[in-house]
Design a protein around this motif. Structure first.
Motif, PDB file in Angstrom:
ATOM      1  N   THR A 136       0.862  -1.173   0.000  1.00 58.46           N
ATOM      2  CA  THR A 136       0.000   0.000   0.000  1.00 58.46           C
ATOM      3  C   THR A 136       0.906   1.233   0.000  1.00 58.46           C
ATOM      4  O   THR A 136       2.120   1.122   0.205  1.00 58.46           O
ATOM      5  CB  THR A 136      -0.871   0.040   1.263  1.00 58.46           C
ATOM      6  OG1 THR A 136       0.009   0.019   2.374  1.00 58.46           O
ATOM      7  CG2 THR A 136      -1.818  -1.142   1.316  1.00 58.46           C
ATOM      8  N   ARG A 137       0.302   2.396  -0.175  1.00 61.02           N
ATOM      9  CA  ARG A 137       1.127   3.602  -0.313  1.00 61.02           C
ATOM     10  C   ARG A 137       2.028   3.875   0.900  1.00 61.02           C
ATOM     11  O   ARG A 137       3.223   4.146   0.727  1.00 61.02           O
ATOM     12  CB  ARG A 137       0.245   4.806  -0.613  1.00 61.02           C
ATOM     13  CG  ARG A 137       1.072   5.947  -1.133  1.00 61.02           C
ATOM     14  CD  ARG A 137       0.373   6.719  -2.185  1.00 61.02           C
ATOM     15  NE  ARG A 137       1.345   7.455  -2.952  1.00 61.02           N
ATOM     16  CZ  ARG A 137       1.206   8.720  -3.263  1.00 61.02           C
ATOM     17  NH1 ARG A 137       0.161   9.389  -2.884  1.00 61.02           N
ATOM     18  NH2 ARG A 137       2.135   9.317  -3.979  1.00 61.02           N
ATOM     19  N   PRO A 138       1.516   3.779   2.145  1.00 59.98           N
ATOM     20  CA  PRO A 138       2.404   4.064   3.286  1.00 59.98           C
ATOM     21  C   PRO A 138       3.582   3.084   3.349  1.00 59.98           C
ATOM     22  O   PRO A 138       4.711   3.469   3.651  1.00 59.98           O
ATOM     23  CB  PRO A 138       1.502   3.875   4.504  1.00 59.98           C
ATOM     24  CG  PRO A 138       0.109   3.936   3.993  1.00 59.98           C
ATOM     25  CD  PRO A 138       0.134   3.519   2.573  1.00 59.98           C
ATOM     26  N   SER A 139       3.335   1.807   3.037  1.00 62.74           N
ATOM     27  CA  SER A 139       4.417   0.827   3.049  1.00 62.74           C
ATOM     28  C   SER A 139       5.410   1.123   1.923  1.00 62.74           C
ATOM     29  O   SER A 139       6.625   1.086   2.105  1.00 62.74           O
ATOM     30  CB  SER A 139       3.874  -0.592   2.848  1.00 62.74           C
ATOM     31  OG  SER A 139       2.974  -0.922   3.855  1.00 62.74           O
ATOM     32  N   TYR A 140       4.868   1.445   0.765  1.00 58.86           N
ATOM     33  CA  TYR A 140       5.698   1.709  -0.406  1.00 58.86           C
ATOM     34  C   TYR A 140       6.687   2.848  -0.138  1.00 58.86           C
ATOM     35  O   TYR A 140       7.860   2.769  -0.484  1.00 58.86           O
ATOM     36  CB  TYR A 140       4.778   2.066  -1.583  1.00 58.86           C
ATOM     37  CG  TYR A 140       5.487   2.280  -2.895  1.00 58.86           C
ATOM     38  CD1 TYR A 140       5.570   1.255  -3.821  1.00 58.86           C
ATOM     39  CD2 TYR A 140       6.072   3.502  -3.214  1.00 58.86           C
ATOM     40  CE1 TYR A 140       6.225   1.434  -5.028  1.00 58.86           C
ATOM     41  CE2 TYR A 140       6.725   3.699  -4.414  1.00 58.86           C
ATOM     42  CZ  TYR A 140       6.795   2.664  -5.321  1.00 58.86           C
ATOM     43  OH  TYR A 140       7.451   2.853  -6.508  1.00 58.86           O
ATOM     44  N   LYS A 141       6.163   3.898   0.535  1.00 63.71           N
ATOM     45  CA  LYS A 141       6.988   5.086   0.764  1.00 63.71           C
ATOM     46  C   LYS A 141       8.239   4.763   1.576  1.00 63.71           C
ATOM     47  O   LYS A 141       9.294   5.360   1.381  1.00 63.71           O
ATOM     48  CB  LYS A 141       6.180   6.146   1.505  1.00 63.71           C
ATOM     49  CG  LYS A 141       5.335   6.964   0.577  1.00 63.71           C
ATOM     50  CD  LYS A 141       4.688   8.058   1.361  1.00 63.71           C
ATOM     51  CE  LYS A 141       4.244   9.187   0.464  1.00 63.71           C
ATOM     52  NZ  LYS A 141       3.495  10.173   1.213  1.00 63.71           N
ATOM     53  N   LEU A 142       8.111   3.821   2.523  1.00 62.65           N
ATOM     54  CA  LEU A 142       9.261   3.487   3.372  1.00 62.65           C
ATOM     55  C   LEU A 142      10.156   2.430   2.756  1.00 62.65           C
ATOM     56  O   LEU A 142      11.264   2.178   3.218  1.00 62.65           O
ATOM     57  CB  LEU A 142       8.761   2.938   4.717  1.00 62.65           C
ATOM     58  CG  LEU A 142       8.127   3.937   5.653  1.00 62.65           C
ATOM     59  CD1 LEU A 142       7.694   3.251   6.918  1.00 62.65           C
ATOM     60  CD2 LEU A 142       9.146   5.025   5.998  1.00 62.65           C
TER      61      LEU A 142
ATOM     62  N   PRO B 291       4.174  -3.924   6.981  1.00 66.23           N
ATOM     63  CA  PRO B 291       2.912  -3.197   7.000  1.00 66.23           C
ATOM     64  C   PRO B 291       2.545  -2.694   8.387  1.00 66.23           C
ATOM     65  O   PRO B 291       3.059  -3.209   9.381  1.00 66.23           O
ATOM     66  CB  PRO B 291       1.905  -4.240   6.507  1.00 66.23           C
ATOM     67  CG  PRO B 291       2.522  -5.556   6.816  1.00 66.23           C
ATOM     68  CD  PRO B 291       4.004  -5.376   6.751  1.00 66.23           C
ATOM     69  N   PHE B 292       1.638  -1.711   8.428  1.00 72.50           N
ATOM     70  CA  PHE B 292       1.270  -1.076   9.701  1.00 72.50           C
ATOM     71  C   PHE B 292      -0.073  -1.547  10.246  1.00 72.50           C
ATOM     72  O   PHE B 292      -0.363  -1.351  11.416  1.00 72.50           O
ATOM     73  CB  PHE B 292       1.222   0.445   9.529  1.00 72.50           C
ATOM     74  CG  PHE B 292       2.550   1.007   9.117  1.00 72.50           C
ATOM     75  CD1 PHE B 292       3.554   1.191  10.059  1.00 72.50           C
ATOM     76  CD2 PHE B 292       2.814   1.320   7.794  1.00 72.50           C
ATOM     77  CE1 PHE B 292       4.787   1.685   9.686  1.00 72.50           C
ATOM     78  CE2 PHE B 292       4.045   1.812   7.410  1.00 72.50           C
ATOM     79  CZ  PHE B 292       5.038   1.991   8.359  1.00 72.50           C
TER      80      PHE B 292
END
Ligand code: GDP
Length: 372
Positions: A234-240, A314-315
């Motif tokens: 997902t986007r938040p995971s991708y960013k990190l 993932p968060f």
């Protein structure tokens, strides 16, 4: 209406379906010059940084790329130097019907500065030889910073003659960014013409630009390699997870029975090492991804307890990646190898060793001679 194509992604302009690439409102269609038209999807990616996943089906991709077969062309094949095997597409000569290929390793800015480009080029030669893939020439560039573009243009001009040039490769290797650099540096454009995005398959059709001598350079859509990790984030995971700047390698001294977690995305267990006990390894991942060391004996418990917190991304459960499997690698010579998690990063260690690498079953995990 006569056919108009989006200047940012090459999709056919249409006013019927907002959910598809190429959509513009009737008003935009009336008000804008056809040669300058960009579709709503490109507009929103550029101005609002929106993620707009869209999948060009394999048959649509082949239809577009098949057009190249009709002519004798120069193929400039782009690979992501950080994920060579994941982005290589060995069938590109058959797909485009053309033999003359220049290989461009993009994103060299991600490699540590002390790595000599010559060493990487030699490694690329070995990889190409192993695939039985011949090229006219290979070069490393950074489309982000424009490094080595004069050399790239020299190569293109040297080999193309009067032919057209097609920039091809897997999605997200940086094709559009490379064409934007060429347009800005050599064809007088002041800003980015093509839409560049972290979403795969931003470019939908062939988009051509005339070079000074009349031949045309084309950006093309990219084929998606489903084995690259990015497609499951997902986007938040991708960013990190996806490196944006120079990677700072980390050195670990591990013992048999120890484990490294790469966020909550992958894991490496040391089953046995070079001297039977301690093993040195170097990790090459985005600096923003937390790497955690633990005992293999308690690794499963830790994962259950600390997934989404210590072991993240993932968060949240909503961001879970597909189920993990492990791949066991036993190598007995004494050369240096990389264990690669496609699209995520790699670990370098000297054989002999036996390790287990865990990642989602859909993600490519493989070993290769060390790149660095
Ligand atoms: P395409 O799908 O092959 O056309 O790839 P794009 O040009 O759209 O780029 C895909 C992603 O890779 C974007 O997030 C770009 O910013 C990034 N990117 C492209 N070239 C480079 C580069 O040279 N260095 C780095 N660090 N990132 C790049």
């Amino acid at each position: 209406m006569s056919e108009i194509y989006c200047k940012g992604c090459g999709a056919l302009i249409q006013t019927e379906d907002k959910t598809l690439p190429g959509y513009v409102s009737d008003k935009i269609l009336e008000d804008f010059e056809p040669s300058n038209m960009i579709c709503q999807r490109c507009y929103r990616i550029r101005h609002y940084n929106e993620v707009y996943p869209y999948t060009v089906s394999n048959s649509d991709y082949i239809k577009v790329i098949d057009k190249i077969k009709e002519e004798d062309a120069l193929i400039v094949k782009i690979v992501d130097i950080f994920d060579f095997s994941g982005s290589f597409v060995p069938a590109i000569k058959t797909l485009t019907g053309n033999e003359d290929v220049i290989l461009v390793g993009n994103k060299m800015d991600l490699l540590p500065k002390n790595v000599k480009p010559k060493k990487i080029l030699n490694w690329l030669k070995l990889m190409l030889a192993a695939q039985g893939f011949t090229v006219l020439s290979s070069i490393l560039v950074s489309a982000k910073y424009g490094d080595n573009f004069d050399e790239l243009m020299e190569l293109i001009n040297k080999y193309k003659g009067k032919r057209n040039v097609y920039i091809v490769g897997c999605s997200n290797v940086g094709k559009s960014k490379i064409v934007n650099q060429i347009l800005k540096r050599y064809l007088g454009e002041h800003s980015d013409v093509l839409t560049v995005s972290i979403s795969p398959q931003t470019t939908i059709g062939l988009i051509g630009f005339q070079l000074m001598d009349g031949s045309i350079i084309y950006d093309t859509p990219g084929v998606i390699n489903k084995h690259q990790y990015m497609h499951y984030l997902t986007r938040p995971s991708y960013k990190l997870t996806v490196p944006k700047k120079e990677i700072k390698p980390l050195i670990f001294q591990l013992y048999e029975g120890q484990t490294l977690f790469f966020g909550g995305l992958a894991r490496l267990d040391i089953i046995s090492g070079e001297t039977g006990d301690k093993i040195s390894l170097i990790t090459y991942f985005a600096n923003t991804l937390n790497i955690h060391r633990t005992k293999t004996r308690t690794a499963d418990d830790l994962y259950r307890a600390k997934k989404y917190t210590l072991l993240s991304p993932p968060f949240t459960p909503d961001e879970d990646v597909p189920k993990w499997v492990y791949h066991e690698f036993t190598i007995r010579d004494n050369q240096k190898y990389d264990i690669v998690f496609s699209g995520l990063g790699f670990v370098t260690l000297r054989a002999p060793f036996c390790v287990r690498a865990y990642a989602p079953f859909v993600v490519g995990v493989y070993t290769r001679l060390a790149i660095i």
